[in-house]
Enzyme design. Sequence first.
Site, mmCIF file in Angstrom:
data_model
loop_
_atom_site.group_PDB
_atom_site.id
_atom_site.type_symbol
_atom_site.label_atom_id
_atom_site.label_comp_id
_atom_site.label_asym_id
_atom_site.label_seq_id
_atom_site.Cartn_x
_atom_site.Cartn_y
_atom_site.Cartn_z
ATOM 1 N N LEU A 280 10.483 55.648 -50.069
ATOM 2 C CA LEU A 280 10.314 56.090 -48.537
ATOM 3 C C LEU A 280 10.885 55.070 -47.665
ATOM 4 C CD1 LEU A 280 6.478 57.111 -48.341
ATOM 5 C CD2 LEU A 280 8.603 58.564 -48.165
ATOM 6 N N ARG A 281 11.676 53.858 -48.359
ATOM 7 C CA ARG A 281 12.388 52.889 -47.532
ATOM 8 C C ARG A 281 13.584 53.540 -46.847
ATOM 9 N NH1 ARG A 281 13.263 49.248 -51.158
ATOM 10 N NH2 ARG A 281 11.464 47.959 -50.652
ATOM 11 N N ALA A 282 14.001 54.636 -47.036
ATOM 12 C CA ALA A 282 15.108 55.348 -46.475
ATOM 13 C C ALA A 282 14.533 56.036 -45.231
ATOM 14 C CB ALA A 282 15.733 56.346 -47.464
#
Length: 681
Positions: A280-282
């Site tokens: 989910l960093r993107a």
Amino acid sequence: MPQHYPFTAVVGAELDQLDDMALALVLTTISPAIGGVLVRGEKGTAKSTLVRALAAVLPPIDVVKGDRFSSDPADPAPLSPDGPFGPDAEAETRPVRLVELPVGATEDRVLGSLDLEQALGSGITRYEPGLLARAHRGVLYVDEVNLLHDHLVDLLLDAAAMGRSTVERDGVSVEHAARFVLIGTMNPEEGELRPQLLDRFGLAVEVAAPRDPQARAEVVRRRLAFDADPAGFAARFAEQDAALTARIRRAQELVAEVELDDATLVSIAELCAAFEVDGLRADIVTARTAAAHAAWHGRTTITRDDVRAAARLALPHRRRRNPFDETGLDESQLDDLLGPDEPPAGGPEDGPGDGGPDDGGPDGGGPEGGPGGAPESGSAASAPATPPTPPGGDAPEGSGQAQESTVGAGEPVRARLLQVDGVGAGVSGRRSRAITDDGRRIGARTPAGRSGSLHLVETVRAAAPHQHARGRADGGRVLLRPADLRVAVREGRESNLVLLCVDASGSMAARRRMEQVKTAVLSLLLDAYQRRDKVGLVTFRGATASLDLPPTSSVDVAARRLEELPAGGRTPLAEGLATAADALRLEGIRDPLRRPLLVVVTDGRATSGPDALARAHRAADHVRATRVASVVVDCETGGFRLGLAGVLADRLGAQHLPLGEVSADSLTSVVRSAQVSGEVA
């Protein structure tokens, strides 16, 4: 003070026409929570010039006077070991710092450590700040970040993500703020970052030199003008730099007011899912970047163009999951997912060069390829027709290109670990035993300079015999002198130079055999990538040998050269070994501490020129005399075998490894089969 090249004087960094690199740098200074920028590009593309110019256009900051950790006077509870500061603490305004971290920096230099002079001279335990403390509220720049050791890159990225640095070492326990903009630049030809580390950089851009002659001429014109009169040249662009500073300041103040509504978050999530990025960093980075892009344009509402610009900077490098995957983003797919254009929701008119879809920056595809590049070598379209070659034989000499064939490799496998014997002292890595800065402690030594981790027990042991002469009272503290200081000697793993010498002659040209050979070599390259080695590639066929890839940290380039390698012609084994020996000799001069490992991939035949086999054996004797560690990967297959690769291994003093045993899994299967057979017997 030396005059730096102005930011807006860089072609592509003009205020109203930011290319991808300039836009990424500006956005991450507007919102440092984005997580920094990685700039990938060929040499001579103004990467370092633009980064060094960035600090000069950032708004100045207020700091507590005398505080070594650049605390903000407006912060009610600054995380500074020099604190606490009273309400009347004096403040001062200074420019933002650009702190450069050298590739050879040690962990002590980055984190900080015990001030040994104070400890030994005055008996005072005092923390000496490192580069992370100096970079707080500034810019931390790492040139050639791909050459920095992995554990230091992890350390930097952790500090950038958490906004603080914790030091627990040498009797020091300190925590201080470390919020900075992390910028890394790299040339992919010198090696890639691991996919896990790529993902930790918020934004990534690809840069390349302009191909338009007019643009190239303008770059040269400006550079010559700067070199002739730095102060006068800077004055020409002072007004533009000042305007950029003012716009960044306004955007920094506005970014907290930008609204990230549910529709925008869902749109970003759909993009990240469609492009199959992991984690989910993107999503988080894209959302923050879109908000910064809106603030840059003076808006508090995010538009389609903001999301598009953010996705182009935050997603392409996250699509690289495996070491040999290409980065990149299909922009037509991006446009389809975002839907039709929409007018901006307020604020200044968007124009070309504002970081939106009409930007004239790099397209994300470097000179080595990317989406829409050349067809993959080994595909049906690229493989020339090849007349059948007699089994086990070479194509006729002088038969020309028609006798060559290009076959692709299969999927790489986990390779067997090949090591250099003994204990080295090279660059930290993951292959052979060596004395390094990390690893297990095996002894102590007197320090060379101020580097190294303190070995407290050995320091006290060295001081103990001198306590009476120094006048130590009964029950008093131990009296230490600088000469008593000892630092730890640690044994870990080093990286090596793996030079692959690959037989590409007609005897290897049978499609199945060459596919097996390339798969084995690709597996060794993957292993070298994971162990942080340098690699080189020598190939031999026909009448000559060539150094197709001089030693480099870029195993990606080696894999591409291997994929394109044709096979055919006679076997100049002697020339191949001689070329490998020359490459090792030259690299030994350039990088004397990195120990080499020569891997010869051949069936042992030598058929080119008179006395071919005798000359090959003499060349092998010469290589053996250099005492280089060697492995012969035996490619001979079939029921009838000549065993020439085994003879070559004996002449080289090398390990003899059948092609089928390059895979660690295959070797395990062989051992297990032998154990089962023994149990049955």
